[in-house]
Design an enzyme around this catalytic site. Structure first.
Site, PDB file in Angstrom:
ATOM      1  N   GLU A  41       0.705  -1.212   0.024  1.00  0.00           N
ATOM      2  CA  GLU A  41      -0.173  -0.225  -0.006  1.00  0.00           C
ATOM      3  C   GLU A  41       1.099   1.258  -0.001  1.00  0.00           C
ATOM      4  O   GLU A  41       1.955   1.495   0.705  1.00  0.00           O
ATOM      5  CB  GLU A  41      -0.841   0.063   1.196  1.00  0.00           C
ATOM      6  CG  GLU A  41      -1.705   1.170   1.226  1.00  0.00           C
ATOM      7  CD  GLU A  41      -2.793   1.222   2.464  1.00  0.00           C
ATOM      8  OE1 GLU A  41      -3.541   1.887   2.634  1.00  0.00           O
ATOM      9  OE2 GLU A  41      -2.246   0.288   3.634  1.00  0.00           O
ATOM     10  N   LYS A 110      -9.503   2.762  -2.746  1.00  0.00           N
ATOM     11  CA  LYS A 110      -9.582   1.925  -1.149  1.00  0.00           C
ATOM     12  C   LYS A 110     -11.019   2.775  -0.685  1.00  0.00           C
ATOM     13  O   LYS A 110     -11.471   3.836  -0.577  1.00  0.00           O
ATOM     14  CB  LYS A 110      -8.568   2.418  -0.227  1.00  0.00           C
ATOM     15  CG  LYS A 110      -8.759   1.698   1.233  1.00  0.00           C
ATOM     16  CD  LYS A 110      -7.391   1.895   1.963  1.00  0.00           C
ATOM     17  CE  LYS A 110      -7.530   1.381   3.437  1.00  0.00           C
ATOM     18  NZ  LYS A 110      -6.075   1.658   3.932  1.00  0.00           N
ATOM     19  N   CYS A 144      -5.682  -3.212   2.245  1.00  0.00           N
ATOM     20  CA  CYS A 144      -5.523  -3.117   3.962  1.00  0.00           C
ATOM     21  C   CYS A 144      -6.487  -3.387   4.758  1.00  0.00           C
ATOM     22  O   CYS A 144      -7.105  -4.343   4.797  1.00  0.00           O
ATOM     23  CB  CYS A 144      -4.930  -1.997   4.159  1.00  0.00           C
ATOM     24  SG  CYS A 144      -3.774  -2.021   5.764  1.00  0.00           S
TER      25      CYS A 144
END
Length: 257
Positions: A41, A110, A144
């Site tokens: 990430e 995300k 994540c």
């Protein structure tokens, strides 16, 4: 269907995106036969510094994206990497996937943003799932924190996804995510998970490493532990049916109200 998959567990340093891309190429030069390599990430900018994120953000077709696309084509290896994306005057925590010909097939933004490192204040959330085919295996990109939502991964698995590709920036403050949650997501859905974390310390954050390629039985195929390195493991979709015949979680989940 098979994927010879790799993870570049990068050691976080205060360095430019160009140097990070150079380090990625050095690893590709040393590793033969990869179908896919996954970087962590915010690989291009580092994590935890709004100043660096602003300085190094770019559009999905920016100069560093073009360099990574060229690497994918040069080494005939698909590359997925995290970066701060600037689009329509908004910042997104994104992960882009270039196939082995250097073509961008996905740019995942995300959707779930935690308060840690002010992510929920710095970035705008995405609103779409990102599903791609990798060597004939239906795969989804999550970043994540998104992997820590069983509802999200179960929904993807019920849509036929057999591989979750998860670039992450997990610190040692919350080790359960890297040690347990990612393995549980694989086990409870009978899927593969590629979990690509950073290591080292940057901006006061200690990244715990523990990048791993996980089989549908929830066990590690390979684990990077704490050092900067590339790890490699085979994703073989035949293993999914073997596991699901014994543990039919998805079939039984469909019976739940």
């Amino acid at each position: 269907m098979k994927i010879n998959a790799g993870i570049f567990q990068y050691k976080m340093r205060d360095e430019t995106p160009l140097r990070r891309v150079q380090r990625l190429e050095e690893k590709l030069q040393q590793t033969d036969g990869l179908d896919l390599i996954v970087c962590p990430e915010l690989f291009l900018s580092g994590y935890g510094s709004f100043d660096k994120i602003k300085e190094y953000c770019e559009q999905s077709d920016g100069k560093y994206a073009n360099k990574i696309s060229a690497l994918a084509k040069k080494y005939s290896t698909a590359i997925l990497y995290g970066y701060p994306e600037m689009a329509k005057n908004s910042l997104f925590n994104s992960a882009q996937y270039f196939d082995s010909k250097g073509l961008s097939l996905a740019n995942h933004r995300k959707k779930m943003l935690p308060p840690t490192a002010n992510e929920s204040k710095i970035f705008k959330p995405g609103n779409k799932s990102s599903i791609i085919m990798v060597n004939g295996i239906k795969s989804a990109i999550v970043i994540c924190y998104e992997l820590e939502f069983p509802e999200l991964i179960r929904k993807l698995a019920l849509q036929g996804v057999e591989l979750i590709i998860a670039p992450t920036g997990q610190s040692s403050n919350w080790p359960a995510a890297a040690l347990y949650n990612c393995r549980t997501r694989a086990f409870e859905n009978g899927i593969f998970v590629i979990y690509a974390n950073s290591t080292g310390t940057l901006n006061g954050i200690s990244f715990m490493g523990e990048s791993k390629i996980i089989g549908p039985d929830g066990l590690d195929i390979n684990n990077a532990n704490e050092d900067e390195k590339v790890i490699v493991g085979e994703i073989n979709s035949d293993q999914i049916s073997l596991v699901r015949n014994k543990l039919p979680y998805l079939d039984d989940a469909r019976k739940l109200n």
